[in-house]
Design a protein around this motif. Structure first.
Motif, mmCIF file in Angstrom:
data_model
loop_
_atom_site.group_PDB
_atom_site.id
_atom_site.type_symbol
_atom_site.label_atom_id
_atom_site.label_comp_id
_atom_site.label_asym_id
_atom_site.label_seq_id
_atom_site.Cartn_x
_atom_site.Cartn_y
_atom_site.Cartn_z
ATOM 1 N N THR A 76 7.721 -67.984 -46.820
ATOM 2 C CA THR A 76 7.859 -67.098 -45.617
ATOM 3 C C THR A 76 6.467 -66.700 -45.314
ATOM 4 O OG1 THR A 76 9.781 -65.980 -46.735
ATOM 5 C CG2 THR A 76 8.562 -64.502 -44.865
ATOM 6 N N VAL A 77 6.230 -66.685 -43.994
ATOM 7 C CA VAL A 77 4.800 -66.575 -43.277
ATOM 8 C C VAL A 77 4.952 -65.808 -42.370
ATOM 9 C CG1 VAL A 77 2.821 -67.790 -42.561
ATOM 10 C CG2 VAL A 77 4.343 -69.136 -43.959
ATOM 11 N N PHE A 78 3.927 -64.668 -42.233
ATOM 12 C CA PHE A 78 3.646 -63.945 -41.114
ATOM 13 C C PHE A 78 2.423 -63.323 -41.090
ATOM 14 C CE2 PHE A 78 5.175 -61.305 -44.842
ATOM 15 C CZ PHE A 78 4.496 -60.344 -44.963
ATOM 16 N N VAL A 79 1.791 -62.627 -40.085
ATOM 17 C CA VAL A 79 0.608 -62.284 -39.889
ATOM 18 C C VAL A 79 0.676 -60.669 -39.336
ATOM 19 C CG1 VAL A 79 -1.771 -62.310 -38.585
ATOM 20 C CG2 VAL A 79 -0.362 -64.295 -39.085
ATOM 21 N N SER A 80 0.163 -59.905 -40.229
ATOM 22 C CA SER A 80 0.362 -58.434 -40.141
ATOM 23 C C SER A 80 -0.753 -57.863 -39.425
ATOM 24 C CB SER A 80 0.324 -57.679 -41.529
ATOM 25 O OG SER A 80 0.531 -56.308 -41.532
ATOM 26 N N TYR A 81 -0.127 -56.904 -38.223
ATOM 27 C CA TYR A 81 -1.030 -56.128 -37.553
ATOM 28 C C TYR A 81 -1.579 -54.773 -38.358
ATOM 29 C CZ TYR A 81 -3.062 -53.283 -33.799
ATOM 30 O OH TYR A 81 -3.871 -52.429 -32.782
ATOM 31 N N PRO A 82 -0.396 -54.128 -39.188
ATOM 32 C CA PRO A 82 -1.118 -52.977 -39.950
ATOM 33 C C PRO A 82 -2.132 -53.379 -40.812
ATOM 34 C CG PRO A 82 1.185 -52.913 -39.433
ATOM 35 C CD PRO A 82 0.767 -54.131 -38.981
ATOM 36 N N ALA A 83 -1.869 -54.563 -41.664
ATOM 37 C CA ALA A 83 -2.722 -54.848 -42.795
ATOM 38 C C ALA A 83 -3.900 -55.852 -42.271
ATOM 39 C CB ALA A 83 -1.843 -55.685 -44.034
ATOM 40 N N GLN A 84 -3.741 -56.121 -40.985
ATOM 41 C CA GLN A 84 -4.800 -57.395 -40.726
ATOM 42 C C GLN A 84 -4.763 -58.468 -41.552
ATOM 43 O OE1 GLN A 84 -6.720 -57.406 -37.488
ATOM 44 N NE2 GLN A 84 -4.818 -56.156 -37.028
ATOM 45 N N LEU A 85 -3.676 -59.013 -41.889
ATOM 46 C CA LEU A 85 -3.780 -59.957 -43.034
ATOM 47 C C LEU A 85 -2.763 -60.949 -42.620
ATOM 48 C CD1 LEU A 85 -4.088 -58.101 -46.411
ATOM 49 C CD2 LEU A 85 -5.870 -59.577 -45.508
ATOM 50 N N ALA A 86 -2.938 -62.452 -42.918
ATOM 51 C CA ALA A 86 -1.952 -63.410 -42.855
ATOM 52 C C ALA A 86 -1.380 -63.336 -44.265
ATOM 53 C CB ALA A 86 -2.214 -64.646 -42.470
ATOM 54 N N VAL A 87 -0.097 -63.601 -44.482
ATOM 55 C CA VAL A 87 0.816 -63.476 -45.613
ATOM 56 C C VAL A 87 1.640 -64.688 -45.958
ATOM 57 C CG1 VAL A 87 2.301 -62.129 -47.034
ATOM 58 C CG2 VAL A 87 0.685 -60.934 -45.692
ATOM 59 N N VAL A 88 1.524 -65.379 -46.928
ATOM 60 C CA VAL A 88 2.338 -66.501 -47.365
ATOM 61 C C VAL A 88 3.107 -66.128 -48.765
ATOM 62 C CG1 VAL A 88 2.602 -69.036 -47.843
ATOM 63 C CG2 VAL A 88 0.759 -68.057 -46.188
ATOM 64 N N ASN A 89 4.492 -65.955 -48.509
ATOM 65 C CA ASN A 89 5.282 -65.662 -49.969
ATOM 66 C C ASN A 89 5.782 -67.036 -50.075
ATOM 67 O OD1 ASN A 89 8.078 -64.881 -50.991
ATOM 68 N ND2 ASN A 89 6.407 -63.636 -52.005
ATOM 69 N N VAL A 90 5.747 -67.254 -51.482
ATOM 70 C CA VAL A 90 6.662 -68.617 -52.060
ATOM 71 C C VAL A 90 7.527 -68.219 -52.902
ATOM 72 C CG1 VAL A 90 6.397 -70.723 -52.933
ATOM 73 C CG2 VAL A 90 4.837 -70.064 -51.256
ATOM 74 N N LYS A 91 8.915 -68.341 -52.988
ATOM 75 C CA LYS A 91 9.717 -68.174 -53.818
ATOM 76 C C LYS A 91 10.424 -69.746 -54.407
ATOM 77 C CE LYS A 91 11.244 -63.480 -52.868
ATOM 78 N NZ LYS A 91 10.541 -63.265 -51.847
ATOM 79 N N ALA A 92 10.594 -69.864 -55.664
ATOM 80 C CA ALA A 92 11.382 -71.191 -56.123
ATOM 81 C C ALA A 92 12.319 -71.029 -56.863
ATOM 82 C CB ALA A 92 10.116 -71.850 -56.761
ATOM 83 N N SER A 93 13.222 -71.992 -56.850
ATOM 84 C CA SER A 93 14.476 -71.679 -57.616
ATOM 85 C C SER A 93 14.208 -72.128 -59.374
ATOM 86 C CB SER A 93 15.782 -72.606 -57.220
ATOM 87 O OG SER A 93 15.195 -74.128 -57.035
ATOM 88 N N GLU A 94 13.204 -72.811 -59.480
ATOM 89 C CA GLU A 94 12.884 -73.164 -60.972
ATOM 90 C C GLU A 94 11.020 -73.171 -60.763
ATOM 91 O OE1 GLU A 94 12.536 -77.833 -61.194
ATOM 92 O OE2 GLU A 94 14.477 -77.167 -60.486
ATOM 93 N N PRO A 95 10.404 -72.723 -62.121
ATOM 94 C CA PRO A 95 9.088 -72.969 -61.887
ATOM 95 C C PRO A 95 8.272 -73.880 -61.148
ATOM 96 C CG PRO A 95 9.981 -72.334 -63.912
ATOM 97 C CD PRO A 95 10.961 -72.945 -63.496
ATOM 98 N N ILE A 96 7.212 -73.847 -60.462
ATOM 99 C CA ILE A 96 6.656 -74.772 -59.698
ATOM 100 C C ILE A 96 5.208 -74.604 -59.847
ATOM 101 C CG2 ILE A 96 8.438 -75.261 -58.145
ATOM 102 C CD1 ILE A 96 6.407 -73.926 -55.819
ATOM 103 N N SER A 97 4.364 -75.282 -59.499
ATOM 104 C CA SER A 97 2.937 -75.257 -59.296
ATOM 105 C C SER A 97 2.338 -75.662 -58.020
ATOM 106 C CB SER A 97 2.058 -76.190 -60.580
ATOM 107 O OG SER A 97 2.645 -75.949 -61.910
ATOM 108 N N ALA A 98 1.265 -75.259 -57.587
ATOM 109 C CA ALA A 98 0.681 -75.249 -56.438
ATOM 110 C C ALA A 98 -0.784 -75.170 -56.298
ATOM 111 C CB ALA A 98 1.200 -74.480 -55.319
#
Length: 694
Positions: free
Chosen positions: A132-154
């Motif tokens: 999930t990706v969005f860019v917040s005007y209140p926080a002034q940050l780009a946000v990338v959230n990653v959820k996985a059905s099993e443990p992953i690395s990146a």
């Protein structure tokens, strides 16, 4: 699935990626769940620095240039203008860089990527990952959230086409970069075209992780997690249009993390903010095929699929991009909004003020997004201030003027070949951008009735009026502008091709409205000619009835008097405008299609407007052979081609104009609510087969 763009495959080209933004930070999400690329922009990252590039001896050539124009000596006028009256290219809007996420595992099963334009959130899913990706005007940050059905690395890295270095500092991955002092447009390759130096802007980005991570020398390693969140902060050392960029942008970038909250709070804060603007307007035009992927939907619509709500989606997408690209406190939108991947972008991704910059803001007020207008006025102010020098150096006039192109530093000179070697006459020597821009600010006032804005506008109107009081010159018993042009178009005069002229019809239309607005402040204004109608019943484009060299030219500058002008025109002028539009045709570049939609809407011709809207939805393959004429890329970005965002805003404004005026095509059945009228009320109508019944 209303207000949703969705796809069953990842983006392979930038024009297939999905845009998210907060006015200052832009991000293009490719949706590659093996090696993800999120292309980043920051609205103040430009080449150059404040400098006076006005040609100091230009005024010496003004009278010879005028005389050549009045004498009809087009060759001599061209030579003087290009060789002795030129300016310099404006600076370039630059790409920040790319955030790269390399996932340890991937799966194609269940793949889908979406952009919810009502919330400004992009989601890419497979049976393994949800990103999930969005860019917040209140926080002034780009946000990338990653959820996985099993443990992953990146592994997370950040890179840039610009000069840069990366390192980690405690709990953040840092990119520290330098913008060039010189970045010429891609069509200019004489002398120094791209050069770094100590006076260029600096930029910095920082990436932090909500979750467990290890910070290597120039990357972040996340191991065996089922969820993590990346927070991305971008900054430059830009101060303002008149100040040298100085200081270290790294602390500035890190400071934005003070707004950091847990992911769910960031998401709610962002969606509440974004939706509060987007949800003011709702439209439905009847038939739709929202279960079809957007890229296929575009192709099938071209073949005749019954999908009127693809037009509704295009309209709402224009509103979405407005919210994403222009918010209070940000810079004005460029030719590409805030989304540009190129070092030397088409037309430098700058401000083209002979139509494109103005078109970027046509849909703000009527589409109930007045808060997004502020950056446009700020750009106009900067150009007004710098334009005082230009008015003196080129015309020996008081007041202020600016020409067809500008940048973050408020350039006002005639942008073109800095050596005067190439032909810039069709665009550079048109001086009417400031009255047009101020007209648009006054139109914003008509919607908001903000008396503080009225007083704030007043000195700028006075300054530009001072210029025209000095600049207008008598010719054949009438006050005219000279030199000028009908932007980017040319004529044929007894076998000689020309462009430079006196008092083209666009100048009449702009000054007609500008002087009307000036009188609202109590200023006295000069008298100028009426809109000229030619012997063929069309609005004449130039001071004389020259032969057109390109009958279907993309600019419809001579029709400014109909749209966007707020001046009420006579039935005779309106009928002449219809004839002019029919002659121009129903094709053109992406933004030209948008302008024609607005014109036909203002002329209450719904079916003609619809033809152009459908042409604007023609699918354009970004990886194929470029075809003439505009359309839409798979991500629904406007295709000039190449990408220019102004067409997205132009068509949105045109559709809103159609609805407000009740010019609704017979194919549409549905409703519209929330579109703004100038009297402060909001539209709330239902219609069936083009007829309003409630």
């Amino acid at each position: 699935m209303k207000n949703l763009l969705f796809y069953k495959k990842k983006a392979k080209a930038w024009e297939e990626a999905l845009p998210v933004g907060n006015g200052r930070i832009g991000a293009m999400v490719f949706g590659n769940l093996k090696t993800e690329r999120i292309a980043l922009n920051e609205d103040s990252l430009w080449s150059g620095y404040p400098k006076d590039l006005n040609k100091k001896d230009a005024v010496e050539y003004l009278e010879p240039l005028r005389q050549a124009i009045f004498d009809g000596d087009h060759k001599k006028a061209r030579e003087i203008a290009n060789r002795d009256f030129h300016g310099h290219w404006s600076e370039a809007y630059l790409p920040f860089g790319d955030l790269i996420i390399e996932y340890s595992k991937s799966s194609k099963k269940g793949y889908i990527r979406t952009l919810d334009i009502s919330t400004g959130v992009s989601v890419t899913k497979s049976d393994l990952l949800t990103q999930t990706v969005f860019v917040s005007y209140p926080a002034q940050l780009a946000v990338v959230n990653v959820k996985a059905s099993e443990p992953i690395s990146a592994k997370v890295t950040i890179t840039s086409k610009l000069k840069h270095k990366c390192h980690t500092d405690a709990d953040a991955l840092i990119i520290d970069g330098q913008a060039p002092e010189i970045c010429m447009p891609p069509y200019h390759n004489d002398g120094k075209v791209f050069e770094y130096g100590p006076q260029g802007m600096r930029f910095a980005g920082a990436v932090k992780v909500l979750g467990n991570a290890v910070f290597d020398e120039d990357s972040i390693v996340i191991s065996n997690q089922t969820e993590f969140t990346l927070l991305v902060s971008l900054a430059t050392n830009f101060i303002d249009f008149k100040s040298m960029p100085v200081g270290d942008p790294i602390p500035k970038a890190l400071k934005y993390f003070e707004n950091a909250k847990p992911y769910n709070e960031l998401l709610k804060e962002h969606t509440d903010d974004f939706s509060s603007l987007f949800n003011r307007v709702d439209v439905d035009f009847g038939s739709e095929r929202a279960d079809v992927p957007t890229d296929k939907r575009l192709k099938q619509f071209k073949k005749g699929a019954d999908d009127n709500n693809l037009i509704a989606l295009l309209f709402q997408y224009g509103r979405y991009l407005t919210i994403s690209c222009s918010r209070q406190g940000t810079r004005a939108m460029t030719l590409q909004g805030i989304f540009n991947p190129h070092l030397r972008a088409p037309w430098s991704s700058s401000y083209t003020t002979n139509i494109n910059t103005e078109m970027n803001y046509w849909c703000t007020d009527i589409c109930n997004l007045s808060e997004c207008f502020e950056p446009f006025f700020e750009q106009a102010k900067n150009m007004c201030i710098n334009g005082e020098v230009t008015a003196k150096d080129y015309y020996n006039c008081n007041g202020s003027c600016a020409h067809h192109n500008s940048d973050i530093w408020g350039a006002s000179y005639p942008a073109g070949d800095p050596f005067g070697k190439t032909n810039s006459e069709s665009y550079a020597f048109w001086q009417s951008s400031l009255p047009w821009m101020l007209n648009e600010v006054f139109e914003h006032y008509r919607y908001t009735r903000d008396e503080k804005l009225f007083e704030e506008m007043k000195p700028y109107f006075k300054k530009v009026l001072e210029f025209y009081n000095d600049y207008l010159i008598e010719h054949d018993g009438k006050l005219v502008t000279c030199p000028s042009s009908s932007p980017e178009n040319t004529y044929n005069d007894n076998g000689v091709r020309g462009c430079l002229t006196y008092m083209p019809t666009m100048d009449i239309g702009i000054l007609q409205e500008f002087f009307q607005n000036c009188r609202e402040f109590g200023f006295d204004t000069p008298e100028i000619p009426d809109i000229p109608i030619g012997s063929d019943g069309r609005i004449n484009e130039w001071a004389k009835e020259y032969t057109e060299t390109e009958v279907t030219h993309r600019h419809v500058s001579h029709l400014y008097c109909v749209y966007p002008s707020a001046v009420e025109q006579s039935d005779e002028v309106r009928e002449a405008a219809k004839k002019s539009l029919l002659k121009r045709g129903f094709d053109g570049t992406g933004w030209a299609l948008g302008w024609k939609v607005c014109l036909w809407a203002r002329l209450d011709e719904a079916e003609n407007a619809l033809k152009l809207i459908k042409n604007q939805l023609r699918p354009i393959n970004p990886r194929g052979i470029r075809r003439p004429g505009g359309g839409s890329y798979p991500n629904m970005f406007d295709a000039h081609p190449p990408f220019q965002i102004d067409g997205n805003f132009g068509v949105a404004a045109g559709i809103a104009e159609m609805l407000v005026r009740g010019a609704i095509p017979k194919e549409w059945s549905g409703y519209a609510k929330g579109i703004k009228r100038k009297d402060g009320t909001e539209l709330n109508i239902k219609f069936d087969k083009g007829k309003i019944y409630e």
